[in-house]
Design an enzyme around this catalytic site. Structure first.
Site, PDB file in Angstrom:
ATOM      1  N   ASP A 206       0.829  -1.204   0.000  1.00  0.00           N
ATOM      2  CA  ASP A 206       0.000   0.000   0.000  1.00  0.00           C
ATOM      3  C   ASP A 206       0.870   1.264   0.000  1.00  0.00           C
ATOM      4  OD1 ASP A 206      -2.789   0.997   0.176  1.00  0.00           O
ATOM      5  OD2 ASP A 206      -2.012   1.939   2.005  1.00  0.00           O
ATOM      6  N   LYS A 210       1.395   4.310  -2.983  1.00  0.00           N
ATOM      7  CA  LYS A 210       1.341   5.759  -2.744  1.00  0.00           C
ATOM      8  C   LYS A 210       2.591   6.464  -3.277  1.00  0.00           C
ATOM      9  CE  LYS A 210      -1.695   5.307   1.246  1.00  0.00           C
ATOM     10  NZ  LYS A 210      -1.786   5.226   2.701  1.00  0.00           N
TER      11      LYS A 210
END
Ligand code: NAP
Length: 341
Positions: A206, A210
């Site tokens: 994750d 980003k």
């Protein structure tokens, strides 16, 4: 503004409450969760949208949702995707081509292939509509807009460093020599700070998604495979077929994490899980940083992003604050909605 909202969970639901309390100029025309869809082309009464949606007999079907949204042909239509679904992005191109803006906290599209990312930006530009996703990185913090402003005004990005996971921020802010690493993770899970399976936080994917988005926003045509990710899940834990079994394996790695923590402490350093972009390379890794580093005093589950640029060279531009949470994230989505006109 006419809103077509898909995803009425934590963020979507909070957004509806914020819209209801704040702005009469915004009409919510459609709502959908994974089961039900509700359309009212005059506007949905937001005082009890939950019951109205629950009682709706229309099953959710994205193709039908998009087709109906297009056929209504309302001025200033905005599609808001507050799901974490991969399915919704399949409709983004069609929606933008229908001259409908898109606002989303869902980072799936922007962290898929570079080709898709670029195509969506070009499609929005070609149709003179907006595709806005400030909350993809750092939730309500102004990370993407700040980076866009730096790039658009001709600054040169030298380095981006960031703590981009509230969960991993919390875990390493709490992890000291007083408690084994696996216990810290277990407690974070009990408090609801981690994903139901904490491996989804600890594997770093994750965070990589980003920093990938920030790399692309700074002008690089990067793919996720190019990012070097330090996966904090021990090898045996990756194979474990239950969360309980994963914790058994994580316990076996407690000594390794304790040794890293001790070494950092002996050198007056702290451990932080940092995403970095420099010289075209992106990495996500656990690092020991000293007290001159802007991330040393991070606390709670805060996120922090530091931009070192040609203009911000001696002192980097730093943005810090909550990088998750219903109110701040929904407010970030709300602000993007207001930016579409
Ligand atoms: N939570 C945060 O602090 C935060 C911060 C930054 C960004 N985000 C992003 O914001 C998005 C929403 O997060 P959340 O915490 O609100 O998630 P959530 O509480 O799980 O809500 C997701 C919503 O999407 C609906 N949904 C899922 N798949 C769907 C589909 N195929 N079609 C229609 N509806 C569908 C769900 O329906 P049901 O209600 O029927 O299950 C639910 O209403 C995610 O992309 C997340 O990454 C969240």
């Amino acid at each position: 503004m006419n809103i077509f909202l898909v995803g009425t969970g934590l963020i979507g639901g909070t957004l509806l409450d914020q819209i209801n309390a704040q702005a009469n100029i915004i009409h919510v025309i459609a709502l959908a969760n994974s089961e039900h869809t509700l359309f009212d082309d005059s506007r949905i009464d937001l005082t009890d949208w939950q019951s109205a949606l629950e009682e709706s007999t229309d099953d959710t079907d994205m193709a039908k949702f998009v087709s109906k949204m297009k056929s209504l042909n309302l001025k200033n239509s905005i599609f808001v995707d507050c799901t974490a679904s991969e399915e919704t992005q399949n409709y983004y191109e069609e929606i933008l081509n229908a001259k409908i803006s898109i606002v989303t906290p869902n980072k799936k599209a922007n962290s898929s292939s570079f080709e898709t990312y670029q195509m969506l930006k070009n499609t929005a530009a070609k149709n003179s509509v907006k595709f806005l996703y400030e909350t993809n990185v750092g939730a309500g913090l102004p990370v993407i807009s700040t980076l866009n402003d730096l790039v658009k005004t001709g600054d040169k990005i030298i380095k981006i460093e960031a703590v981009l996971s509230g969960t991993l921020s919390y875990i390493f802010n709490v992890f000291t020599d007083k408690m084994p690493f696996s216990t810290v993770v277990q407690q974070a899970q009990k408090k609801g700070y981690t994903e139901p399976d904490p491996r989804d936080d600890l594997n770093g994917v994750d965070v990589a998604r980003k920093i990938l988005i920030l790399a692309r926003e700074s002008g690089l045509s990067m793919e996720i495979d190019a990012i070097e990710i330090e996966n904090l899940v021990p090898e045996a834990g990756r194979e474990a077929n239950s969360v309980e079994q994963f914790f058994v394996e994580l316990k076996k790695a407690d000594d390794k994490f304790a040794a890293m923590q001790n070494q950092a402490k002996c050198n007056n350093k702290k451990l932080r899980y940092i995403a970095k972009l420099e010289k075209g390379l992106a990495t996500v890794s656990l690092q020991a940083i000293d007290k001159n580093h802007p991330f040393y005093d991070l606390s709670g589950s805060d996120n922090i992003v530091s931009f070192t640029t040609k203009r911000y060279k001696e002192t980097p531009l730093v943005i810090k604050g909550p990088g998750a949470g219903a109110e701040v994230t929904a407010a970030g989505v709300f602000a993007d909605i207001l930016r579409t006109i």
